[in-house]
Design a protein around this motif. Structure first.
Motif, PDB file in Angstrom:
ATOM      1  N   PHE A   1      17.106  -0.003  -1.650  1.00 24.54           N
ATOM      2  CA  PHE A   1      16.975  -1.434  -1.910  1.00 24.54           C
ATOM      3  C   PHE A   1      15.520  -1.836  -1.693  1.00 24.54           C
ATOM      4  N   VAL A   2      14.984  -2.601  -2.647  1.00 23.95           N
ATOM      5  CA  VAL A   2      13.564  -2.941  -2.620  1.00 23.95           C
ATOM      6  C   VAL A   2      13.372  -4.442  -2.778  1.00 23.95           C
ATOM      7  N   CYS A   3      12.547  -5.004  -1.886  1.00 24.97           N
ATOM      8  CA  CYS A   3      12.077  -6.385  -2.034  1.00 24.97           C
ATOM      9  C   CYS A   3      10.567  -6.352  -1.772  1.00 24.97           C
ATOM     10  N   SER A   4       9.971  -7.458  -1.434  1.00 28.65           N
ATOM     11  CA  SER A   4       8.523  -7.484  -1.247  1.00 28.65           C
ATOM     12  C   SER A   4       8.090  -7.001   0.140  1.00 28.65           C
ATOM     13  N   MET A   5       8.560  -7.681   1.165  1.00 25.92           N
ATOM     14  CA  MET A   5       8.081  -7.416   2.524  1.00 25.92           C
ATOM     15  C   MET A   5       9.015  -6.541   3.357  1.00 25.92           C
ATOM     16  N   ASN A   6      10.188  -6.238   2.826  1.00 25.42           N
ATOM     17  CA  ASN A   6      11.171  -5.440   3.557  1.00 25.42           C
ATOM     18  C   ASN A   6      11.504  -6.093   4.896  1.00 25.42           C
ATOM     19  N   LYS A   7      11.695  -7.427   4.839  1.00 23.25           N
ATOM     20  CA  LYS A   7      12.017  -8.179   6.053  1.00 23.25           C
ATOM     21  C   LYS A   7      13.428  -8.753   6.021  1.00 23.25           C
ATOM     22  N   TRP A   8      13.843  -9.317   4.870  1.00 18.43           N
ATOM     23  CA  TRP A   8      15.099 -10.052   4.847  1.00 18.43           C
ATOM     24  C   TRP A   8      16.107  -9.489   3.855  1.00 18.43           C
ATOM     25  N   ARG A   9      15.760  -9.493   2.585  1.00 18.59           N
ATOM     26  CA  ARG A   9      16.752  -9.115   1.571  1.00 18.59           C
ATOM     27  C   ARG A   9      17.095  -7.631   1.607  1.00 18.59           C
ATOM     28  N   SER A  10      16.105  -6.761   1.458  1.00 15.44           N
ATOM     29  CA  SER A  10      16.439  -5.331   1.401  1.00 15.44           C
ATOM     30  C   SER A  10      16.972  -4.791   2.732  1.00 15.44           C
ATOM     31  N   PRO A  11      16.469  -5.224   3.899  1.00 13.12           N
ATOM     32  CA  PRO A  11      17.097  -4.760   5.138  1.00 13.12           C
ATOM     33  C   PRO A  11      18.533  -5.269   5.308  1.00 13.12           C
ATOM     34  N   THR A  12      18.801  -6.481   4.816  1.00 15.17           N
ATOM     35  CA  THR A  12      20.175  -6.985   4.861  1.00 15.17           C
ATOM     36  C   THR A  12      21.069  -6.109   3.990  1.00 15.17           C
TER      37      THR A  12
ATOM     38  N   SER B   1       5.087  -4.646  -1.049  1.00 15.34           N
ATOM     39  CA  SER B   1       3.820  -5.128  -0.507  1.00 15.34           C
ATOM     40  C   SER B   1       3.206  -4.095   0.437  1.00 15.34           C
ATOM     41  N   ARG B   2       1.890  -4.010   0.411  1.00 15.97           N
ATOM     42  CA  ARG B   2       1.188  -3.114   1.351  1.00 15.97           C
ATOM     43  C   ARG B   2       1.447  -3.535   2.800  1.00 15.97           C
ATOM     44  N   LYS B   3       1.814  -4.797   3.011  1.00 17.45           N
ATOM     45  CA  LYS B   3       2.083  -5.313   4.359  1.00 17.45           C
ATOM     46  C   LYS B   3       3.570  -5.247   4.718  1.00 17.45           C
ATOM     47  N   ALA B   4       4.369  -4.610   3.884  1.00 19.33           N
ATOM     48  CA  ALA B   4       5.814  -4.524   4.124  1.00 19.33           C
ATOM     49  C   ALA B   4       6.106  -3.787   5.426  1.00 19.33           C
ATOM     50  N   ARG B   5       7.224  -4.130   6.025  1.00 23.77           N
ATOM     51  CA  ARG B   5       7.677  -3.447   7.240  1.00 23.77           C
ATOM     52  C   ARG B   5       7.747  -1.946   6.998  1.00 23.77           C
ATOM     53  N   HIS B   6       8.347  -1.554   5.866  1.00 28.16           N
ATOM     54  CA  HIS B   6       8.310  -0.157   5.405  1.00 28.16           C
ATOM     55  C   HIS B   6       7.879  -0.198   3.943  1.00 28.16           C
ATOM     56  N   HIS B   7       6.653   0.227   3.688  1.00 26.04           N
ATOM     57  CA  HIS B   7       6.125   0.243   2.321  1.00 26.04           C
ATOM     58  C   HIS B   7       6.759   1.415   1.564  1.00 26.04           C
ATOM     59  N   ILE B   8       7.231   1.157   0.364  1.00 24.90           N
ATOM     60  CA  ILE B   8       7.908   2.181  -0.434  1.00 24.90           C
ATOM     61  C   ILE B   8       6.994   3.387  -0.681  1.00 24.90           C
ATOM     62  N   THR B   9       7.588   4.568  -0.634  1.00 25.00           N
ATOM     63  CA  THR B   9       6.837   5.806  -0.822  1.00 25.00           C
ATOM     64  C   THR B   9       7.467   6.639  -1.943  1.00 25.00           C
ATOM     65  N   VAL B  10       6.725   7.625  -2.387  1.00 25.25           N
ATOM     66  CA  VAL B  10       7.251   8.573  -3.374  1.00 25.25           C
ATOM     67  C   VAL B  10       8.492   9.258  -2.812  1.00 25.25           C
ATOM     68  N   SER B  11       8.470   9.561  -1.542  1.00 27.22           N
ATOM     69  CA  SER B  11       9.615  10.197  -0.890  1.00 27.22           C
ATOM     70  C   SER B  11      10.873   9.329  -0.991  1.00 27.22           C
TER      71      SER B  11
ATOM     72  N   LEU C   1      10.523  -4.531  -9.889  1.00 27.23           N
ATOM     73  CA  LEU C   1      10.650  -3.475 -10.898  1.00 27.23           C
ATOM     74  C   LEU C   1       9.293  -3.226 -11.559  1.00 27.23           C
ATOM     75  N   SER C   2       8.594  -4.288 -11.894  1.00 25.68           N
ATOM     76  CA  SER C   2       7.266  -4.158 -12.504  1.00 25.68           C
ATOM     77  C   SER C   2       6.307  -3.422 -11.578  1.00 25.68           C
ATOM     78  N   ARG C   3       6.364  -3.737 -10.300  1.00 23.16           N
ATOM     79  CA  ARG C   3       5.492  -3.082  -9.326  1.00 23.16           C
ATOM     80  C   ARG C   3       5.822  -1.596  -9.226  1.00 23.16           C
ATOM     81  N   LEU C   4       7.105  -1.251  -9.205  1.00 20.85           N
ATOM     82  CA  LEU C   4       7.501   0.163  -9.145  1.00 20.85           C
ATOM     83  C   LEU C   4       7.014   0.913 -10.377  1.00 20.85           C
ATOM     84  N   ARG C   5       7.179   0.303 -11.532  1.00 22.37           N
ATOM     85  CA  ARG C   5       6.732   0.956 -12.771  1.00 22.37           C
ATOM     86  C   ARG C   5       5.210   1.094 -12.810  1.00 22.37           C
TER      87      ARG C   5
END
Length: 112
Positions: free
Chosen positions: A5-16, A35-45, A61-65
């Protein structure tokens, strides 16, 4: 089935989503932020781990692409259309997530 699950800051929506869907049989979940400032920034892994990637908004989705073009090219991607209007574990957010994610899980399970 592994769902990211992916959102911007990994604070509210995706952790929920991660916490709520963790109880679903046959499903493993993670969450990350674009976001580079996300609690957990998405990685290739994270992307390689995921069978299904659910983003909260089209901008994710645009950011992932943009950032992971080759990695997401053949991934099962879903935009949930959940705006950034909720706090962590908001009851409305929980209900909305259950309503929109369950069909994604069922469709993936049906395909095998």
């Amino acid at each position: 089935m592994n769902i990211l699950f992916v959102c911007s800051m990994n604070k509210w929506r995706s952790p929920t989503a991660e916490k709520v869907l963790r109880r679903t049989e046959g499903v493993s979940v993670r969450s990350a932020g674009t976001s580079r400032k996300a609690r957990h920034h998405i990685t290739v892994s994270d992307i390689r781990w995921a069978d299904v990637i659910c983003v909260m908004e089209n901008k994710h989705l645009s950011r992932l692409r943009a950032d992971f073009r080759g990695e997401v090219a053949h991934k099962d991607l879903h935009v949930l259309d959940i705006p950034d209007d909720y706090q962590f574990m908001d009851p409305e957010l929980i209900e909305l997530l259950q309503d929109v994610v369950e069909p994604v899980i069922q469709a993936r399970q049906a395909r095998g």
